[in-house]
Design an enzyme around this catalytic site. Structure first.
Site, PDB file in Angstrom:
ATOM      1  N   LYS A   9     -48.111 -13.379   5.403  1.00  0.00           N
ATOM      2  CA  LYS A   9     -47.931 -14.307   6.570  1.00  0.00           C
ATOM      3  C   LYS A   9     -47.084 -13.926   7.688  1.00  0.00           C
ATOM      4  O   LYS A   9     -46.488 -12.879   7.395  1.00  0.00           O
ATOM      5  CB  LYS A   9     -47.894 -15.690   5.821  1.00  0.00           C
ATOM      6  CG  LYS A   9     -48.975 -16.400   4.934  1.00  0.00           C
ATOM      7  CD  LYS A   9     -48.727 -17.566   4.246  1.00  0.00           C
ATOM      8  CE  LYS A   9     -49.860 -18.049   3.263  1.00  0.00           C
ATOM      9  NZ  LYS A   9     -49.346 -19.299   2.646  1.00  0.00           N
ATOM     10  N   TYR A  49     -58.794 -21.607   5.864  1.00  0.00           N
ATOM     11  CA  TYR A  49     -58.357 -22.531   5.428  1.00  0.00           C
ATOM     12  C   TYR A  49     -59.255 -23.854   5.030  1.00  0.00           C
ATOM     13  O   TYR A  49     -58.700 -24.816   5.144  1.00  0.00           O
ATOM     14  CB  TYR A  49     -56.989 -22.952   5.623  1.00  0.00           C
ATOM     15  CG  TYR A  49     -56.002 -22.070   5.475  1.00  0.00           C
ATOM     16  CD1 TYR A  49     -55.606 -21.929   3.976  1.00  0.00           C
ATOM     17  CD2 TYR A  49     -55.135 -21.335   6.261  1.00  0.00           C
ATOM     18  CE1 TYR A  49     -54.471 -20.816   3.667  1.00  0.00           C
ATOM     19  CE2 TYR A  49     -53.971 -20.500   5.820  1.00  0.00           C
ATOM     20  CZ  TYR A  49     -53.824 -20.320   4.444  1.00  0.00           C
ATOM     21  OH  TYR A  49     -52.969 -19.489   4.054  1.00  0.00           O
ATOM     22  N   PHE A  57     -51.495 -31.342   5.969  1.00  0.00           N
ATOM     23  CA  PHE A  57     -50.695 -30.381   6.173  1.00  0.00           C
ATOM     24  C   PHE A  57     -51.501 -29.305   7.075  1.00  0.00           C
ATOM     25  O   PHE A  57     -51.054 -28.082   7.374  1.00  0.00           O
ATOM     26  CB  PHE A  57     -50.060 -29.614   5.103  1.00  0.00           C
ATOM     27  CG  PHE A  57     -51.044 -29.360   3.968  1.00  0.00           C
ATOM     28  CD1 PHE A  57     -51.527 -28.017   4.041  1.00  0.00           C
ATOM     29  CD2 PHE A  57     -50.920 -30.102   2.913  1.00  0.00           C
ATOM     30  CE1 PHE A  57     -52.470 -27.615   2.971  1.00  0.00           C
ATOM     31  CE2 PHE A  57     -51.910 -29.886   2.042  1.00  0.00           C
ATOM     32  CZ  PHE A  57     -52.695 -28.695   1.826  1.00  0.00           C
ATOM     33  N   ARG A  85     -52.569 -13.243  -8.125  1.00  0.00           N
ATOM     34  CA  ARG A  85     -51.883 -14.748  -7.927  1.00  0.00           C
ATOM     35  C   ARG A  85     -50.584 -14.701  -9.046  1.00  0.00           C
ATOM     36  O   ARG A  85     -49.485 -15.613  -8.736  1.00  0.00           O
ATOM     37  CB  ARG A  85     -52.829 -15.663  -8.658  1.00  0.00           C
ATOM     38  CG  ARG A  85     -54.287 -15.896  -7.668  1.00  0.00           C
ATOM     39  CD  ARG A  85     -53.904 -16.602  -6.620  1.00  0.00           C
ATOM     40  NE  ARG A  85     -53.557 -18.172  -6.793  1.00  0.00           N
ATOM     41  CZ  ARG A  85     -53.656 -19.098  -5.853  1.00  0.00           C
ATOM     42  NH1 ARG A  85     -53.814 -18.629  -4.549  1.00  0.00           N
ATOM     43  NH2 ARG A  85     -53.299 -20.246  -6.047  1.00  0.00           N
ATOM     44  N   THR A  91     -47.350 -21.900  -5.730  1.00  0.00           N
ATOM     45  CA  THR A  91     -47.514 -22.035  -4.131  1.00  0.00           C
ATOM     46  C   THR A  91     -46.492 -22.817  -3.577  1.00  0.00           C
ATOM     47  O   THR A  91     -45.859 -21.954  -2.779  1.00  0.00           O
ATOM     48  CB  THR A  91     -48.811 -23.199  -4.096  1.00  0.00           C
ATOM     49  OG1 THR A  91     -49.881 -22.641  -4.610  1.00  0.00           O
ATOM     50  CG2 THR A  91     -48.925 -23.424  -2.611  1.00  0.00           C
ATOM     51  N   ARG A 102     -43.301 -14.981  -4.201  1.00  0.00           N
ATOM     52  CA  ARG A 102     -42.625 -16.155  -3.500  1.00  0.00           C
ATOM     53  C   ARG A 102     -41.207 -16.524  -4.312  1.00  0.00           C
ATOM     54  O   ARG A 102     -40.226 -16.925  -3.558  1.00  0.00           O
ATOM     55  CB  ARG A 102     -43.632 -17.249  -3.986  1.00  0.00           C
ATOM     56  CG  ARG A 102     -45.067 -17.033  -2.871  1.00  0.00           C
ATOM     57  CD  ARG A 102     -46.008 -17.930  -3.204  1.00  0.00           C
ATOM     58  NE  ARG A 102     -47.192 -17.904  -2.298  1.00  0.00           N
ATOM     59  CZ  ARG A 102     -48.240 -18.543  -2.458  1.00  0.00           C
ATOM     60  NH1 ARG A 102     -48.449 -18.963  -3.781  1.00  0.00           N
ATOM     61  NH2 ARG A 102     -49.354 -18.741  -1.690  1.00  0.00           N
ATOM     62  N   ASN A 112     -44.330 -19.658   2.526  1.00  0.00           N
ATOM     63  CA  ASN A 112     -44.494 -19.059   1.472  1.00  0.00           C
ATOM     64  C   ASN A 112     -44.946 -17.359   1.417  1.00  0.00           C
ATOM     65  O   ASN A 112     -45.274 -17.315   0.392  1.00  0.00           O
ATOM     66  CB  ASN A 112     -45.032 -19.682   0.168  1.00  0.00           C
ATOM     67  CG  ASN A 112     -46.538 -20.177   0.699  1.00  0.00           C
ATOM     68  OD1 ASN A 112     -46.976 -19.706   1.617  1.00  0.00           O
ATOM     69  ND2 ASN A 112     -47.132 -20.896  -0.046  1.00  0.00           N
ATOM     70  N   HIS A 115     -50.501 -14.939   1.126  1.00  0.00           N
ATOM     71  CA  HIS A 115     -51.712 -15.812   0.606  1.00  0.00           C
ATOM     72  C   HIS A 115     -52.346 -14.601  -0.552  1.00  0.00           C
ATOM     73  O   HIS A 115     -52.407 -13.505  -0.170  1.00  0.00           O
ATOM     74  CB  HIS A 115     -52.746 -16.101   1.617  1.00  0.00           C
ATOM     75  CG  HIS A 115     -53.941 -16.298   1.245  1.00  0.00           C
ATOM     76  ND1 HIS A 115     -54.383 -17.424   1.072  1.00  0.00           N
ATOM     77  CD2 HIS A 115     -55.508 -15.667   1.189  1.00  0.00           C
ATOM     78  CE1 HIS A 115     -55.563 -17.530   0.414  1.00  0.00           C
ATOM     79  NE2 HIS A 115     -56.065 -16.226   0.730  1.00  0.00           N
ATOM     80  N   GLU A 126     -63.347 -14.596   1.894  1.00  0.00           N
ATOM     81  CA  GLU A 126     -62.193 -14.359   2.787  1.00  0.00           C
ATOM     82  C   GLU A 126     -62.082 -12.996   3.116  1.00  0.00           C
ATOM     83  O   GLU A 126     -62.044 -12.870   4.458  1.00  0.00           O
ATOM     84  CB  GLU A 126     -61.040 -14.641   1.978  1.00  0.00           C
ATOM     85  CG  GLU A 126     -60.517 -16.269   1.424  1.00  0.00           C
ATOM     86  CD  GLU A 126     -59.444 -16.394   0.638  1.00  0.00           C
ATOM     87  OE1 GLU A 126     -59.305 -17.578   0.246  1.00  0.00           O
ATOM     88  OE2 GLU A 126     -58.946 -15.527  -0.144  1.00  0.00           O
TER      89      GLU A 126
HETATM   90  P1  DAT Z   1     -52.144 -21.299  -2.201  1.00  0.00           P
HETATM   91  O1  DAT Z   1     -51.661 -20.557  -0.964  1.00  0.00           O
HETATM   92  O2  DAT Z   1     -51.163 -21.087  -3.330  1.00  0.00           O
HETATM   93  O3  DAT Z   1     -53.697 -20.734  -2.721  1.00  0.00           O
HETATM   94  P2  DAT Z   1     -53.116 -23.790  -1.412  1.00  0.00           P
HETATM   95  O4  DAT Z   1     -54.396 -22.976  -1.262  1.00  0.00           O
HETATM   96  O5  DAT Z   1     -53.124 -24.980  -2.106  1.00  0.00           O
HETATM   97  O6  DAT Z   1     -52.092 -22.868  -2.042  1.00  0.00           O
HETATM   98  O7  DAT Z   1     -52.552 -24.005   0.068  1.00  0.00           O
HETATM   99  C1  DAT Z   1     -52.663 -23.147   1.062  1.00  0.00           C
HETATM  100  C2  DAT Z   1     -51.274 -23.288   1.674  1.00  0.00           C
HETATM  101  O8  DAT Z   1     -51.228 -24.548   2.562  1.00  0.00           O
HETATM  102  C3  DAT Z   1     -50.157 -23.052   0.998  1.00  0.00           C
HETATM  103  O9  DAT Z   1     -49.909 -21.524   0.761  1.00  0.00           O
HETATM  104  C4  DAT Z   1     -48.993 -23.497   1.616  1.00  0.00           C
HETATM  105  C5  DAT Z   1     -49.591 -24.608   2.213  1.00  0.00           C
HETATM  106  N1  DAT Z   1     -49.609 -26.057   1.687  1.00  0.00           N
HETATM  107  C6  DAT Z   1     -50.200 -26.362   0.448  1.00  0.00           C
HETATM  108  N2  DAT Z   1     -49.829 -27.512  -0.021  1.00  0.00           N
HETATM  109  C7  DAT Z   1     -49.044 -28.006   0.972  1.00  0.00           C
HETATM  110  C8  DAT Z   1     -48.440 -29.259   1.167  1.00  0.00           C
HETATM  111  N3  DAT Z   1     -48.540 -30.006   0.210  1.00  0.00           N
HETATM  112  N4  DAT Z   1     -47.631 -29.361   2.213  1.00  0.00           N
HETATM  113  C9  DAT Z   1     -47.443 -28.352   3.179  1.00  0.00           C
HETATM  114  N5  DAT Z   1     -48.137 -27.206   3.266  1.00  0.00           N
HETATM  115  C10 DAT Z   1     -48.992 -27.055   1.956  1.00  0.00           C
HETATM  116 MG    MG Z   2     -55.328 -21.201  -1.674  1.00  0.00          MG
END
Ligand code: DAT
Ligand code: MG
Length: 161
Positions: A9, A49, A57, A85, A91, A102, A112, A115, A126
């Site tokens: 990122k 996303y 968010f 992962r 996350t 991370r 973080n 991805h 993706e």
């Molecule tokens: P990951 O990136 O581990 O697959 P995710 O798909 O649940 O996690 O979310 C995508 C991204 O969105 C994550 O890397 C960071 C952000 N994110 C997730 N949950 C969040 C939250 N509750 N508040 C703010 N950002 C969040």
């Molecule tokens: Mg995800």
């Protein structure tokens, strides 16, 4: 042989961690099948996303991922989706174990740094957002293959994108 989509990122790029993070995947034994520095369009960010579009968010997440260059990658290997992962850690970096990417490089959920696809199906979806047909390089023979796998598979002839 599985493939996964990994993105470094904008925070990883800005903080100068591209090399260190790529090195972890190389050292593990995974094989690189695609790599590019790119500035993600808002449209592609929203598609990528899409599963989070109704979350509070979502706006901030799209702003962040389009705020600077990212490094988009395809990595190949046995069980690479789940293994990557694990290497990334939880996350939220406050829950990521030390030793994970991370856990070692990030503090804040919204920064973080990496991805990784969460399933083989997500990886396929993706990869096709970030790579154009013909951009992935699947059919290269890696000379160390037999030192990574007891029973190495021949290189794929057809890429998933
Ligand atoms: P990951 O990136 O581990 O697959 P995710 O798909 O649940 O996690 O979310 C995508 C991204 O969105 C994550 O890397 C960071 C952000 N994110 C997730 N949950 C969040 C939250 N509750 N508040 C703010 N950002 C969040
Ligand atoms: Mg995800």
């Amino acid at each position: 042989m599985e493939q996964t989509f990994i993105a470094l990122k904008p925070d990883a790029v800005q903080r100068g961690y591209i090399g260190e993070i790529i090195q972890r995947f190389e050292r593990k034994g995974f094989k690189l099948a695609g790599l590019k520095l790119m500035h993600l369009s808002r449209e592609k960010a929203e598609t990528h996303y899409g599963e989070h579009k109704d979350k509070p968010f979502f706006g901030g997440l799209v702003e962040f991922i389009t705020s600077g260059p990212i490094v988009a990658m395809a990595w190949e290997g046995n069980n690479v989706v789940a293994e990557a992962r694990k290497m990334m850690g939880a996350t939220n970096p406050k829950d990521s174990a030390p030793g994970t990417i991370r856990g070692d490089f990030a503090v804040d959920l919204g920064r973080n740094i990496i991805h990784g696809s969460d399933s083989v199906e997500s990886a396929q979806r993706e990869l096709s957002i970030f790579f154009e047909p013909g951009e992935l390089v699947c059919n290269w023979d890696r000379s160390t293959e037999k030192w990574v796998y007891e029973k190495p598979e021949p290189a794929k002839q057809a890429c998933s994108v």
